[in-house]
Scaffold this active site. Structure first.
Site, PDB file in Angstrom:
ATOM      1  N   ALA A  23       0.811  -1.231   0.000  1.00 48.43           N
ATOM      2  CA  ALA A  23       0.000   0.000   0.000  1.00 48.43           C
ATOM      3  C   ALA A  23       0.840   1.276   0.000  1.00 48.43           C
ATOM      4  O   ALA A  23       0.375   2.329  -0.440  1.00 48.43           O
ATOM      5  CB  ALA A  23      -0.941  -0.021   1.202  1.00 48.43           C
ATOM      6  N   ARG A  35      -1.177   0.342   7.840  1.00 50.36           N
ATOM      7  CA  ARG A  35      -0.578   0.267   9.189  1.00 50.36           C
ATOM      8  C   ARG A  35       0.310   1.453   9.553  1.00 50.36           C
ATOM      9  O   ARG A  35       0.964   1.420  10.570  1.00 50.36           O
ATOM     10  CB  ARG A  35       0.215  -1.059   9.308  1.00 50.36           C
ATOM     11  CG  ARG A  35      -0.711  -2.276   9.209  1.00 50.36           C
ATOM     12  CD  ARG A  35       0.016  -3.607   9.130  1.00 50.36           C
ATOM     13  NE  ARG A  35      -0.955  -4.678   8.988  1.00 50.36           N
ATOM     14  CZ  ARG A  35      -1.492  -5.039   7.813  1.00 50.36           C
ATOM     15  NH1 ARG A  35      -1.124  -4.396   6.694  1.00 50.36           N
ATOM     16  NH2 ARG A  35      -2.396  -6.001   7.734  1.00 50.36           N
ATOM     17  N   ASP A 103      -5.729  -1.687  -5.951  1.00 45.87           N
ATOM     18  CA  ASP A 103      -6.163  -0.440  -6.597  1.00 45.87           C
ATOM     19  C   ASP A 103      -6.030  -0.473  -8.123  1.00 45.87           C
ATOM     20  O   ASP A 103      -6.512   0.421  -8.812  1.00 45.87           O
ATOM     21  CB  ASP A 103      -5.400   0.767  -6.001  1.00 45.87           C
ATOM     22  CG  ASP A 103      -3.876   0.609  -6.075  1.00 45.87           C
ATOM     23  OD1 ASP A 103      -3.191   1.028  -5.123  1.00 45.87           O
ATOM     24  OD2 ASP A 103      -3.369   0.048  -7.074  1.00 45.87           O
ATOM     25  N   HIS A 118      -3.934 -10.132  -3.775  1.00 45.02           N
ATOM     26  CA  HIS A 118      -5.119  -9.920  -2.930  1.00 45.02           C
ATOM     27  C   HIS A 118      -6.333  -9.505  -3.738  1.00 45.02           C
ATOM     28  O   HIS A 118      -7.263  -8.881  -3.224  1.00 45.02           O
ATOM     29  CB  HIS A 118      -4.810  -8.865  -1.848  1.00 45.02           C
ATOM     30  CG  HIS A 118      -3.776  -9.340  -0.869  1.00 45.02           C
ATOM     31  ND1 HIS A 118      -3.101  -8.500  -0.020  1.00 45.02           N
ATOM     32  CD2 HIS A 118      -3.281 -10.574  -0.621  1.00 45.02           C
ATOM     33  CE1 HIS A 118      -2.252  -9.202   0.720  1.00 45.02           C
ATOM     34  NE2 HIS A 118      -2.332 -10.460   0.371  1.00 45.02           N
ATOM     35  N   CYS A 126     -20.759 -11.309  -7.759  1.00 44.55           N
ATOM     36  CA  CYS A 126     -21.860 -11.908  -6.989  1.00 44.55           C
ATOM     37  C   CYS A 126     -21.341 -13.104  -6.195  1.00 44.55           C
ATOM     38  O   CYS A 126     -20.637 -13.968  -6.721  1.00 44.55           O
ATOM     39  CB  CYS A 126     -22.974 -12.359  -7.946  1.00 44.55           C
ATOM     40  SG  CYS A 126     -24.303 -13.224  -7.073  1.00 44.55           S
ATOM     41  N   CYS A 129     -23.593 -16.250  -8.088  1.00 45.13           N
ATOM     42  CA  CYS A 129     -23.389 -16.665  -9.506  1.00 45.13           C
ATOM     43  C   CYS A 129     -22.050 -16.176 -10.058  1.00 45.13           C
ATOM     44  O   CYS A 129     -21.716 -16.455 -11.205  1.00 45.13           O
ATOM     45  CB  CYS A 129     -24.545 -16.133 -10.359  1.00 45.13           C
ATOM     46  SG  CYS A 129     -24.498 -14.346 -10.609  1.00 45.13           S
ATOM     47  N   CYS A 146     -27.474  -8.685  -6.781  1.00 45.05           N
ATOM     48  CA  CYS A 146     -27.350  -9.288  -8.108  1.00 45.05           C
ATOM     49  C   CYS A 146     -28.741  -9.713  -8.570  1.00 45.05           C
ATOM     50  O   CYS A 146     -29.591 -10.062  -7.742  1.00 45.05           O
ATOM     51  CB  CYS A 146     -26.438 -10.511  -8.042  1.00 45.05           C
ATOM     52  SG  CYS A 146     -26.268 -11.358  -9.620  1.00 45.05           S
ATOM     53  N   SER A 186       5.795  -1.881   1.724  1.00 43.67           N
ATOM     54  CA  SER A 186       4.989  -2.884   2.431  1.00 43.67           C
ATOM     55  C   SER A 186       5.579  -3.093   3.821  1.00 43.67           C
ATOM     56  O   SER A 186       6.794  -3.147   3.987  1.00 43.67           O
ATOM     57  CB  SER A 186       4.989  -4.232   1.690  1.00 43.67           C
ATOM     58  OG  SER A 186       4.256  -5.194   2.465  1.00 43.67           O
TER      59      SER A 186
HETATM   60  N1  APR Z   1       7.344   5.712   0.684  1.00 44.88           N
HETATM   61  C1  APR Z   1       7.890   4.685   1.406  1.00 44.88           C
HETATM   62  N2  APR Z   1       7.189   3.929   2.294  1.00 44.88           N
HETATM   63  C2  APR Z   1       5.878   4.236   2.459  1.00 44.88           C
HETATM   64  C3  APR Z   1       5.242   5.291   1.766  1.00 44.88           C
HETATM   65  C4  APR Z   1       6.037   6.033   0.852  1.00 44.88           C
HETATM   66  N3  APR Z   1       5.520   7.059   0.148  1.00 44.88           N
HETATM   67  N4  APR Z   1       3.928   5.339   2.163  1.00 44.88           N
HETATM   68  C5  APR Z   1       3.763   4.360   3.073  1.00 44.88           C
HETATM   69  N5  APR Z   1       4.921   3.692   3.247  1.00 44.88           N
HETATM   70  C6  APR Z   1       5.142   2.493   4.074  1.00 44.88           C
HETATM   71  C7  APR Z   1       4.536   2.557   5.456  1.00 44.88           C
HETATM   72  O1  APR Z   1       5.483   3.050   6.380  1.00 44.88           O
HETATM   73  C8  APR Z   1       4.184   1.090   5.737  1.00 44.88           C
HETATM   74  O2  APR Z   1       5.212   0.444   6.474  1.00 44.88           O
HETATM   75  O3  APR Z   1       4.440   1.454   3.411  1.00 44.88           O
HETATM   76  C9  APR Z   1       4.078   0.448   4.361  1.00 44.88           C
HETATM   77  C10 APR Z   1       2.676  -0.026   4.045  1.00 44.88           C
HETATM   78  O4  APR Z   1       2.402  -1.097   4.926  1.00 44.88           O
HETATM   79  P1  APR Z   1       0.877  -1.548   5.176  1.00 44.88           P
HETATM   80  O5  APR Z   1       0.059  -0.350   5.429  1.00 44.88           O
HETATM   81  O6  APR Z   1       0.913  -2.649   6.212  1.00 44.88           O
HETATM   82  O7  APR Z   1       0.405  -2.129   3.777  1.00 44.88           O
HETATM   83  P2  APR Z   1       0.739  -3.544   3.150  1.00 44.88           P
HETATM   84  O8  APR Z   1       2.074  -4.051   3.586  1.00 44.88           O
HETATM   85  O9  APR Z   1       0.494  -3.439   1.708  1.00 44.88           O
HETATM   86  O10 APR Z   1      -0.399  -4.463   3.814  1.00 44.88           O
HETATM   87  C11 APR Z   1      -0.499  -5.793   3.356  1.00 44.88           C
HETATM   88  O11 APR Z   1      -2.544  -6.069   4.629  1.00 44.88           O
HETATM   89  O12 APR Z   1      -4.664  -5.506   5.334  1.00 44.88           O
HETATM   90  C12 APR Z   1      -3.940  -6.209   4.403  1.00 44.88           C
HETATM   91  O13 APR Z   1      -4.846  -6.749   2.329  1.00 44.88           O
HETATM   92  C13 APR Z   1      -4.221  -5.711   3.020  1.00 44.88           C
HETATM   93  O14 APR Z   1      -2.749  -5.891   1.107  1.00 44.88           O
HETATM   94  C14 APR Z   1      -2.839  -5.430   2.444  1.00 44.88           C
HETATM   95  C15 APR Z   1      -1.934  -6.225   3.358  1.00 44.88           C
END
Ligand code: APR
Length: 243
Positions: A23, A35, A103, A118, A126, A129, A146, A186
């Protein structure tokens, strides 16, 4: 040598570079992550919202949560970093992108080799179906129903569901080919997605983690970049790749 220059050297020298995103790749597009301080999960338990249990037993909150996320998607765009990664694929610099993100921004920016671990928030389907519709339909009052009588739910993997086999197999294949594996944005706390960077490292690939906060895999990594945001790092690295 600064880290973006070193990363550019590693990308040029690699025979198979695989990218893994979370994310944090999309926060510079305006989408919240999960997070970080102001992330979607700060102050709430994800399994109470993004789960099969919530879909069945907390349905209104489930619907509202995903309507909010779909609205966010519709009002944001991929940023330059997504576009640079698409360009690196076109130039043969990266083999593919394994993403936890739903996204669809990598594809909207032009990437074609993307494994969505994910699922995707681009469509809803649905529960009975499996009929699929664009996710914007979910915003209408009748959008959650649906014609067959089933309940429409986002095409994402909910807590309690297994990951799509095709995406898992594609991620496994790329991970086993990689001699350079780069994580962008991540926290690497969710499995089985966080298996892939570990697997790449165990296979002998170089592991790079670009994340502004520490992750549990930093000790395994050959390079950790915390003091540059992903967008700026990608732009700096791209400049050097173009020299
Ligand atoms: N540059 C560098 N790091 C960043 C930036 C940025 N611009 N923006 C956010 N981060 C870092 C944050 O510090 C965080 O540690 O990205 C990391 C995102 O971690 P999460 O929010 O835990 O997201 P993610 O690892 O994708 O979560 C995994 O958890 O809830 C589930 O399905 C959901 O796919 C998701 C999965």
């Amino acid at each position: 040598m600064d880290q973006s220059a070193e990363l550019a050297e590693w990308i040029k020298a690699a025979s198979t570079c695989v990218v893994f995103t979370g994310a944090g790749m999309s926060t510079e597009s305006g989408l919240p992550d999960f997070r970080s301080q102001r992330g979607l999960w700060s102050g709430q338990d994800p399994t109470k919202l993004a789960s099969t249990h919530s879909m069945h037993h907390n349905r209104q909150a489930f619907i509202e949560f995903y309507r909010m996320r779909i609205e966010g998607l519709l009002s944001c765009l991929p940023h330059a970093g997504h576009e640079l990664l698409a360009g690196w694929e076109t130039r043969g610099l990266i083999r593919g992108i394994i993403t936890q993100n739903v996204d669809g921004f990598h594809q909207r920016a032009g990437s074609e080799s993307v494994a969505e671990l994910h699922g995707t928030l681009a469509t809803v389907r649905c529960s009975l179906c499996q009929n699929e519709r664009p996710s914007e339909t979910y915003l209408a009052a009748e959008g959650t129903h649906c014609q067959c009588g089933g309940f429409m739910r986002p095409s994402v993997v909910l807590f309690g569901e297994s990951l799509p086999q095709t995406a898992l197999e594609q991620a496994e294949e790329w991970t086993n080919e990689a001699d350079l594996f780069i994580v962008f944005g991540s926290s690497l706390v969710v499995s089985p997605a966080n298996f892939f960077p570990q697997q790449a490292k165990e296979n002998g690939a170089k592991l790079v983690i670009v994340n502004r906060e520490p992750t549990p895999l930093d000790g395994w990594a050959d390079m950790v970049i915390q003091d540059m945001l992903i967008g700026s790092l990608l732009q700096e690295t791209d400049k050097i790749l173009n020299l």
